[in-house]
Design an enzyme around this catalytic site. Structure first.
Site, PDB file in Angstrom:
ATOM      1  N   CYS A  45      36.319  45.111  48.932  1.00 30.22           N
ATOM      2  CA  CYS A  45      35.113  45.122  49.773  1.00 30.22           C
ATOM      3  C   CYS A  45      35.148  44.138  50.941  1.00 30.22           C
ATOM      4  O   CYS A  45      34.241  44.126  51.763  1.00 30.22           O
ATOM      5  CB  CYS A  45      33.864  44.861  48.922  1.00 30.22           C
ATOM      6  N   CYS A 114      42.985  31.253  38.542  1.00 28.71           N
ATOM      7  CA  CYS A 114      44.270  31.921  38.426  1.00 28.71           C
ATOM      8  C   CYS A 114      44.061  33.378  38.843  1.00 28.71           C
ATOM      9  O   CYS A 114      43.439  34.147  38.118  1.00 28.71           O
ATOM     10  CB  CYS A 114      44.747  31.822  36.981  1.00 28.71           C
TER      11      CYS A 114
HETATM   12 ZN   LIG Z   1      34.767  42.765  46.374  1.00 28.68          ZN
END
Ligand SMILES: [Zn+2]
Length: 126
Positions: A45, A114
Site C-alpha cells: 500500500c 526483524c
Molecule cells: Zn501496507
C-alpha cells in the site's frame, strides 16, 4: 485492493510473505545489507514504515530496525508453532511485515524489528 488483484501485483513469494505470513530465506533478501539512506515503505500500500537511520546490522540475515515510524505499524500477538512472538503488520493494509523482539542489544530502543525484504520498498533520498 482485493486478494485476486494482489496476486496479480505481487510475485508468489511476496504474496506468500505479505498475505500468508510467510518468511523469506535469511541472507537472501534484497535489503539485508542495504545502507542507503531513505524510507522503507509497504510493498502493498506504500505506507511509510521505517527510516534508514534506524536500520542496523543484527547478523540474523533479515533487515533489522530498532524503531518504526510513528503509527505506521500494528502489533499482533502471535503464538504460531507454540512460539510466543509479536507480529508486525502494516497499520494501513494489515500486511505481514515480520516480528519485533526485545533483544536489540545496544540500540536506542532495545527493540529489533526483524523484517522481510520482500515486504518493503526503499525510496532513497538523494
Ligand atoms: Zn501496507
Amino acid at each position: 485492493m482485493n486478494e485476486d488483484d494482489l496476486k496479480q501485483k505481487l510475485t508468489p513469494e511476496e504474496y506468500h510473505v505479505l498475505r500468508e505470513k510467510g518468511t523469506e530465506a535469511p541472507f537472501k533478501g534484497k535489503y539485508v545489507d542495504t545502507k542507503e539512506e531513505g524510507t522503507y515503505s509497504c510493498k502493498v500500500c506504500g505506507n511509510k514504515l521505517f527510516a534508514s537511520d534506524t536500520k542496523f546490522d543484527s547478523g540474523t540475515g533479515w533487515p533489522s530496525f530498532y524503531d518504526a515510524l510513528p503509527e505506521s505499524v500494528e502489533f499482533v500477538h502471535d503464538i504460531t508453532h507454540g512460539i510466543e512472538r509479536v507480529e508486525v503488520q502494516c497499520a494501513k493494509c494489515a500486511s505481514h511485515l515480520g516480528h519485533v523482539f526485545d533483544d536489540g542489544v545496544g540500540t536506542p530502543t532495545g527493540k529489533r524489528y526483524c523484517l522481510n525484504s520482500v515486504c518493503l520498498n526503499l525510496e532513497t533520498t538523494k
